[in-house]
Every structure is written in C-alpha cells, then in structure tokens.
Design an enzyme around this catalytic site. Structure first.
Site, mmCIF file in Angstrom:
data_model
loop_
_atom_site.group_PDB
_atom_site.id
_atom_site.type_symbol
_atom_site.label_atom_id
_atom_site.label_comp_id
_atom_site.label_asym_id
_atom_site.label_seq_id
_atom_site.Cartn_x
_atom_site.Cartn_y
_atom_site.Cartn_z
ATOM 1 N N THR A 186 79.058 29.272 41.489
ATOM 2 C CA THR A 186 78.449 27.451 41.562
ATOM 3 C C THR A 186 79.767 26.660 41.838
ATOM 4 O OG1 THR A 186 78.724 27.266 38.997
ATOM 5 C CG2 THR A 186 76.633 28.138 40.042
ATOM 6 N N ASP A 222 72.019 18.220 36.886
ATOM 7 C CA ASP A 222 72.188 19.129 37.987
ATOM 8 C C ASP A 222 70.797 19.914 37.740
ATOM 9 O OD1 ASP A 222 73.167 20.354 35.757
ATOM 10 O OD2 ASP A 222 73.801 21.981 36.946
ATOM 11 N N LEU A 234 77.283 22.231 41.982
ATOM 12 C CA LEU A 234 76.139 22.219 41.952
ATOM 13 C C LEU A 234 75.610 23.270 41.334
ATOM 14 C CD1 LEU A 234 75.499 20.839 45.732
ATOM 15 C CD2 LEU A 234 75.354 19.526 43.535
ATOM 16 N N HIS A 235 75.600 23.722 39.933
ATOM 17 C CA HIS A 235 75.337 24.687 39.359
ATOM 18 C C HIS A 235 73.821 25.069 39.666
ATOM 19 C CE1 HIS A 235 79.106 24.421 37.109
ATOM 20 N NE2 HIS A 235 78.764 23.104 36.423
ATOM 21 N N ASP A 236 73.080 24.456 38.968
ATOM 22 C CA ASP A 236 71.497 24.679 39.057
ATOM 23 C C ASP A 236 71.063 24.670 40.332
ATOM 24 O OD1 ASP A 236 71.868 24.965 36.407
ATOM 25 O OD2 ASP A 236 70.814 23.192 35.845
#
Ligand code: BDR
Ligand code: CA
Length: 315
Positions: free
Chosen positions: A198, A14, A244-246
């Site tokens: 997130t 990610d 979609l953390h980052d």
C-alpha cells in the site's frame, strides 16, 4: 465481473475513499457493507458509512458489527483522524452541523448479514476487509460453514517488513491480532495487502489536485480526506504522497492483473507488547511453513493512479 462482494470497513478517511471507488467500478457487484470498530468506534464508522450511502445514492444494506476487538480493549486512531474518524471532513450528516442520515442499518449484526448474503448469492462471494478482522472472525465462529460460501478474502492489513502502529504491527492487525490469526488459519483462501504494497500505491499532492479538479462532490471528498492526512503520513512514502491503503485492496479485488503476489504461510503474533499484531510471512525461510494465503507484494502505480482517475471521472 468479479464475484459478488461484501466490504467490511471502519471509515476512516481511506475507507471512505475505497467505498467511493467501489461504487463506480464497472466490474464490481457490492451486495452489502458492514462496519467494525477500528479507526473510530463502530457507531461513528456506521454513521460515516450511512452518510456516504446518502451522498452516493447507494442503496445496499449496511450492518454494524463489533464494537470491541475479540479479547482486547479497543484502540482507535482518534489521535490521527479525530473523533469523527474523518479529519473533520464533513459528509452530509457526519459533522457538527449536519443532520445524521435517516437510513436505517440492517437489523442483523454484521456477521449474520455477511453469512446471509453469502448463502443467498448464486456463487461464492468475495469479502474485502478494510479494518480489523473482528467481524469476520466472529462470522467464522458463529457460522462455521461460512467458508464454503466464500470465494476469497482480500484483506488490507499486516506488514512484511515493518509496522505503522508499533515497530512490528500494522494498525488493523494491531487492533485485533486474535481475530487476524483466526481468519488467517481458517482455511478461507485469502490475499493480504500489507503496508509494503500500500506504500507503493501512494497518491501525490499534484494528483490529488487533479482529482479535486474533477469537480464532483465524491471526487472532492476523496481528495480532501487524503489531503488532510498528508503531513502525518507522507514519511511512509519518503515524502512522495499519501498511501492509499484501503483503495488498493478494493482495486486488487477488482483487477489483480497489475499486482504481483506470492503464496506463503501468513500468521499473526498475538503475544507481547511490541510484537502483538505482527504478521509473520514465510517467504523464504528454511522452515518452509505450509502456505495458507497469498501476500500481495507489488503494484504498478502508474496503472493504479490511472484507474483511480478514470473511476472518479465517472461521477
Ligand atoms: C489501515 O489502518 C487504517 O487506519 C486505515 O484505514 C487502513 O485500513 C492502514 O494501516
Ligand atoms: Ca480502514
């Protein structure tokens, strides 16, 4: 236009997805990328970043940073993402068959590059962190005047409610809790994007197919990286999709208008086998600890996914 920016990361599927987006965001001016040990070793993170720079024809400095957390042994996510950090998805030069990038890294360590870039910029910079906070904590130790050159930090990390690595700790905070605590208490204005937000910013398999259908190589890699992790991470979203953390942190830095946040005290626990890496957020306790940061709490997912589609369609 956002402030000039440095992205500190540990690619990682990610993280690569976030960089693919950052490259095409119209209102972003990314001056440099730095790497840190986290999802994988710093050498692998750097190799992955350089390969992506080749793929995207992106010519900005890349500097390698810390190979270990401040005080603890490194714990990577190799069990989840493999030794290549990318679930076997090949960027040119990262796989067994690829030739590694011939790009050189910047000769400075990450913390010196961040400082030099910040000092040279015509205005205070943003730093977006997508991995453990080791490089930023080191930059603060080596360059105590760094905060005066920084507008804000946007941090992917921590959890308001529950961790993903231990019951209490999110991965980035878990890997280097001492660094997280030093950064949170440094006085730099920061916005924390924890798991709670997130996980709202997930992408479905159907949407990943739409990304695939865009047919560019960056879009294909974006979709493939996230699709390969789907089975292992879908439970975080009740089976709806891949968090979609980052990418969410990068998107917050670009445009916070579709997010909500609260100013509050944020700390990081450094003790205990289960509690180390737990972020402590004072949202409504009687203690009313002095606010030192901002907790990003909600995102408009419809907007978020539409933005991602729009950005990826530019490739
Ligand atoms: C964070 O941990 C890493 O595995 C991801 O890249 C993200 O930065 C999520 O907990
Ligand atoms: Ca990451």
């Amino acid at each position: 236009m956002t402030a000039p920016m440095v992205i500190d990361c540990d690619p990682g599927p990610d993280d690569i997805a976030a960089l693919i987006l950052a490259r095409q965001m119209r209102n972003m001016n990314v001056l440099a990328v730095t790497t840190v040990a986290g999802n994988c070793t710093v050498d692998v993170a750097t190799r992955n970043t350089l390969a992506l720079m080749d793929l995207l024809d992106w010519n900005i400095p890349v500097a390698a940073g810390a190979s270990q957390p401040l005080t603890r042994p490194l714990r990577t996510a190799g069990d989840l993402f493999g030794d290549d950090g990318l679930l076997g998805v090949e960027l040119s030069g990262t796989g067994a068959s690829g030739t590694p990038s011939t790009r050189a890294t910047d000769p400075r360590p990450a913390w010196d590059l961040v400082y030099d870039v910040a000092r040279a910029a015509h205005q205070p910079i943003d730093i977006v962190t997508l991995g453990p906070l080791t490089n930023i904590a080191t930059a603060l130790a080596v360059h105590p005047d760094l905060p005066q050159y920084v507008e804000r930090l946007v941090i992917m990390g921590g959890a308001f409610l529950a961790g993903n690595t231990t019951p209490a700790a999110e991965f980035n905070a878990f890997v280097d809790p001492e660094a997280a605590e030093r950064v949170f208490s440094s006085g730099i204005p920061f916005w924390l994007c924890p798991l709670d937000v997130t996980h709202q910013g997930y992408i479905t398999l159907r949407e990943l197919q739409e990304v695939m259908d865009l047919e560019s190589e960056p879009a294909r890699i974006f979709a493939e990286l996230l699709r390969r992790g789907y089975e292992d991470v879908k439970h975080y979203t009740g089976g709806l999709g891949v968090p979609l953390h980052d990418p969410l942190a990068v998107m917050y830095a670009a445009d916070p208008s579709a997010f909500s946040s609260s100013e509050c005290f944020i700390g990081c626990e450094t003790q205990g086998s289960i509690t180390a890496g737990m972020t402590i957020t004072d949202r409504y306790s009687d203690a009313q600890l002095q606010p030192n940061g901002h907790l990003v709490e909600t995102v408009d997912r419809t907007w978020f996914i539409a933005m991602i589609m729009d950005i990826l369609a530019r490739y």
